[in-house]
Scaffold this motif. Structure first.
Motif, PDB file in Angstrom:
ATOM      1  N   GLN A 150      52.614 114.379  -1.412  1.00 36.69           N
ATOM      2  CA  GLN A 150      52.441 113.355  -0.394  1.00 36.69           C
ATOM      3  C   GLN A 150      52.931 112.024  -0.922  1.00 36.69           C
ATOM      4  N   GLU A 151      53.737 111.339  -0.133  1.00 37.87           N
ATOM      5  CA  GLU A 151      54.277 110.062  -0.562  1.00 37.87           C
ATOM      6  C   GLU A 151      53.236 108.972  -0.409  1.00 37.87           C
ATOM      7  N   GLN A 152      53.202 108.082  -1.387  1.00 44.53           N
ATOM      8  CA  GLN A 152      52.348 106.923  -1.264  1.00 44.53           C
ATOM      9  C   GLN A 152      52.924 105.775  -2.074  1.00 44.53           C
ATOM     10  N   LEU A 153      52.550 104.569  -1.661  1.00 45.12           N
ATOM     11  CA  LEU A 153      52.981 103.357  -2.337  1.00 45.12           C
ATOM     12  C   LEU A 153      51.805 102.797  -3.123  1.00 45.12           C
ATOM     13  N   VAL A 154      52.064 102.418  -4.363  1.00 47.12           N
ATOM     14  CA  VAL A 154      51.007 101.888  -5.220  1.00 47.12           C
ATOM     15  C   VAL A 154      51.426 100.521  -5.725  1.00 47.12           C
ATOM     16  N   GLU A 155      50.637  99.499  -5.370  1.00 46.42           N
ATOM     17  CA  GLU A 155      50.939  98.132  -5.780  1.00 46.42           C
ATOM     18  C   GLU A 155      50.172  97.772  -7.051  1.00 46.42           C
ATOM     19  N   SER A 156      50.708  96.793  -7.764  1.00 44.51           N
ATOM     20  CA  SER A 156      50.034  96.231  -8.923  1.00 44.51           C
ATOM     21  C   SER A 156      50.537  94.812  -9.135  1.00 44.51           C
ATOM     22  N   GLY A 157      49.792  94.056  -9.936  1.00 44.77           N
ATOM     23  CA  GLY A 157      50.259  92.729 -10.307  1.00 44.77           C
ATOM     24  C   GLY A 157      49.529  91.570  -9.655  1.00 44.77           C
ATOM     25  N   GLY A 158      48.630  91.851  -8.739  1.00 48.32           N
ATOM     26  CA  GLY A 158      47.873  90.765  -8.133  1.00 48.32           C
ATOM     27  C   GLY A 158      46.892  90.160  -9.112  1.00 48.32           C
ATOM     28  N   GLY A 159      46.269  89.064  -8.696  1.00 48.84           N
ATOM     29  CA  GLY A 159      45.282  88.435  -9.558  1.00 48.84           C
ATOM     30  C   GLY A 159      45.007  87.008  -9.149  1.00 48.84           C
ATOM     31  N   LEU A 160      44.367  86.293 -10.056  1.00 46.35           N
ATOM     32  CA  LEU A 160      43.993  84.890  -9.838  1.00 46.35           C
ATOM     33  C   LEU A 160      44.921  84.007 -10.657  1.00 46.35           C
ATOM     34  N   VAL A 161      45.472  82.998 -10.022  1.00 49.48           N
ATOM     35  CA  VAL A 161      46.384  82.081 -10.698  1.00 49.48           C
ATOM     36  C   VAL A 161      46.159  80.681 -10.164  1.00 49.48           C
ATOM     37  N   GLN A 162      46.427  79.691 -10.982  1.00 50.35           N
ATOM     38  CA  GLN A 162      46.305  78.306 -10.539  1.00 50.35           C
ATOM     39  C   GLN A 162      47.518  77.907  -9.719  1.00 50.35           C
ATOM     40  N   ALA A 163      47.328  76.931  -8.856  1.00 50.00           N
ATOM     41  CA  ALA A 163      48.439  76.401  -8.069  1.00 50.00           C
ATOM     42  C   ALA A 163      49.573  75.971  -8.997  1.00 50.00           C
ATOM     43  N   GLY A 164      50.796  76.326  -8.597  1.00 55.16           N
ATOM     44  CA  GLY A 164      51.952  76.031  -9.425  1.00 55.16           C
ATOM     45  C   GLY A 164      52.321  77.162 -10.361  1.00 55.16           C
ATOM     46  N   GLY A 165      51.461  78.151 -10.482  1.00 57.28           N
ATOM     47  CA  GLY A 165      51.707  79.270 -11.372  1.00 57.28           C
ATOM     48  C   GLY A 165      52.561  80.347 -10.732  1.00 57.28           C
ATOM     49  N   SER A 166      52.713  81.445 -11.473  1.00 57.85           N
ATOM     50  CA  SER A 166      53.575  82.545 -11.029  1.00 57.85           C
ATOM     51  C   SER A 166      52.855  83.881 -11.161  1.00 57.85           C
ATOM     52  N   LEU A 167      53.245  84.803 -10.320  1.00 57.81           N
ATOM     53  CA  LEU A 167      52.789  86.184 -10.402  1.00 57.81           C
ATOM     54  C   LEU A 167      53.962  87.075  -9.999  1.00 57.81           C
TER      55      LEU A 167
END
Length: 116
Positions: free
Chosen positions: A1-18
């Motif tokens: 079965q096909e599925q999409l799995v995300e990663s990389g989210g989180g908490l960051v301060q304004a001006g930061g990067s993810l």
């Protein structure tokens, strides 16, 4: 079965990067279009960026100049590099993939929180 799995989210301060990543498991064929949507509390889900298999991209006005979408067709993966993040970017980000004619897939979502 096909599925999409995300990663990389989180908490960051304004001006930061993810950087968000999304990989398709169980897929034998590439997707025609892959992309990212987001949904903030109390708001409708909205488009962030799309990328076609050939590399053509489309961005929401709010993402232009700050976010970059890319994909790796060999891995059936899509990425979203987010720079200069703002508190208004806080949302659950969903990976999306379309295979012609009308097979549409969604990931489970990953939370991005930008603090001021």
């Amino acid at each position: 079965q096909e599925q999409l799995v995300e990663s990389g989210g989180g908490l960051v301060q304004a001006g930061g990067s993810l950087k968000l990543s999304c990989a398709a498991s169980g897929s034998r064929f590439n997707f025609n279009v892959m992309g990212w949507y987001r949904q903030a509390p109390g708001k409708q889900r909205e488009l962030v960026a799309l990328i076609a298999s050939g590399g053509a991209t489309n961005y929401a006005a709010s993402a232009k100049g700050r976010f970059t979408i890319s994909r790796d067709n060999a891995k059936n993966a899509v990425y979203l590099q987010m720079n200069s993040l703002k508190p208004e970017d806080t949302a659950v980000y969903y990976c999306n993939a379309l295979r012609a004619p009308n097979y549409l897939y969604w990931g489970q979502g990953t939370q991005v929180t930008v603090s001021s």
